[in-house]
Write an enzyme that holds these catalytic residues in place. Sequence first.
Site, short mmCIF file in Angstrom:
data_model
loop_
_atom_site.label_atom_id
_atom_site.label_comp_id
_atom_site.label_asym_id
_atom_site.label_seq_id
_atom_site.Cartn_x
_atom_site.Cartn_y
_atom_site.Cartn_z
N TRP A 102 -53.72 -77.64 -14.40
CA TRP A 102 -52.65 -76.90 -13.72
C TRP A 102 -53.13 -76.24 -12.45
O TRP A 102 -52.43 -76.26 -11.43
CB TRP A 102 -51.97 -75.92 -14.68
CG TRP A 102 -51.16 -76.67 -15.69
CD1 TRP A 102 -51.43 -76.81 -17.02
CD2 TRP A 102 -50.00 -77.48 -15.43
NE1 TRP A 102 -50.50 -77.63 -17.60
CE2 TRP A 102 -49.61 -78.07 -16.66
CE3 TRP A 102 -49.25 -77.77 -14.29
CZ2 TRP A 102 -48.51 -78.90 -16.77
CZ3 TRP A 102 -48.15 -78.61 -14.41
CH2 TRP A 102 -47.78 -79.16 -15.63
N ASP A 171 -50.94 -68.07 -12.06
CA ASP A 171 -50.00 -68.89 -12.81
C ASP A 171 -50.16 -68.56 -14.29
O ASP A 171 -51.03 -69.06 -14.97
CB ASP A 171 -50.29 -70.38 -12.56
CG ASP A 171 -49.45 -71.29 -13.44
OD1 ASP A 171 -48.59 -70.78 -14.20
OD2 ASP A 171 -49.64 -72.52 -13.36
N LYS A 195 -42.49 -71.33 -22.63
CA LYS A 195 -43.59 -71.16 -23.59
C LYS A 195 -43.43 -69.80 -24.30
O LYS A 195 -43.05 -69.74 -25.44
CB LYS A 195 -44.92 -71.27 -22.88
CG LYS A 195 -45.04 -72.64 -22.20
CD LYS A 195 -46.03 -72.63 -21.08
CE LYS A 195 -45.92 -73.87 -20.22
NZ LYS A 195 -46.09 -75.13 -20.94
#
Length: 359
Positions: A102, A171, A195
């Site tokens: 990511w 992030d 999530k």
Amino acid sequence: MDRVYNFSAGPAAIPLPVLERARDELVDWRGCGMSVMELSHRGKEFMSIAERAEADLRRLLDIPNGYRVLFLQGGATAQFGNIPFNLARAEDKADYVVTGSWSKKALAEGRRFLNAQVAADSAPNRHTEIPDPATWELSPDAAYLHYCPNETIGGVEFHFVPESPAPLVADMSSTILSRPLDVERFGLIYAGAQKNIGPAGLAIVIAREELLGRAREGTPVMMDYAQQAEAGSMLNTPPTWGWYIAGLVFEWLLEQGGLAAMEARNRRKAETLYAAIDGSGFYANPVAPHCRSWMNIPFTLADPALDGPFLEQARAAGLLTLKGHRSVGGMRASLYNAMPQEGVDALVAFMQEFERRHG
Ligand code: PMP
């Protein structure tokens, strides 16, 4: 009705009491004769939902007054591009720490819009460790330092907040709300919702106010954080349903005792699973112990030929979505806030029994 234990990395399990409340309120939200999906985003009913959600998020994370909270669309991925547009000019530098898939994606998108530099990269050890911050090559004139506190795929998590002279941009898609956070250490925090927050379709940005208002010339209005903040995240029709469910999740978290309580639970869940993995010669996790994720725990079986039977038998035992990311193989158990200790205990009991029969 049978609820399973869902170990998906996202969209992920949502707390059952939240789903039940949403079900109860579905066709008639608090006597207004409509569902939340049908409410005008500018009406007083939805405005009250939106305001309550932000207030509860602020309470949970203890977000200081000088920070703005945005409820946006485009997921975390849209922020990969929005961040350079809002915080830097095309000729500016920004530093990126790469610890897995990511942060690498964020870097690739950053490179399209500014001079993105790699401050550190754990590729040489296959993203199983966080490079020692003392070795990071930080640019003195960076507009920001970007990192990913929890790599959802590799299962590598920072259990510290890095020091940075430049505003820190994080992030937090797969770790936000898993424990208390010192928001003041960050310039900007962003997260996709699917999530630890709620349904997909919503992204949350928490930004220090003084960093906003400097978006580049030509930034599309929907990408401009200052304009979004000014409009209360309602420049256009916001993702009302996701915002509402996120609000129910925030209420549930407060009822559970807030993020300190979640931290204790999440630590215990992760310790349970890592102890089972490390205590066996059959399962393995490649990540250095000091940076193992509490949220996403990848593990492999001694013989990959057993992956199929493992997944099949796990499914029959009510343990779902354990297949690892296609880029790493093996298994991955995601243990977000909605996963109870009992789910982890059931997984560990299953793993031990599977090893006994196949190990
Ligand atoms: N960052 C991280 C850490 C993620 O785990 C994900 C999704 N798995 C993303 C970014 C991308 O999120 P989205 O799908 O919301 O764009």
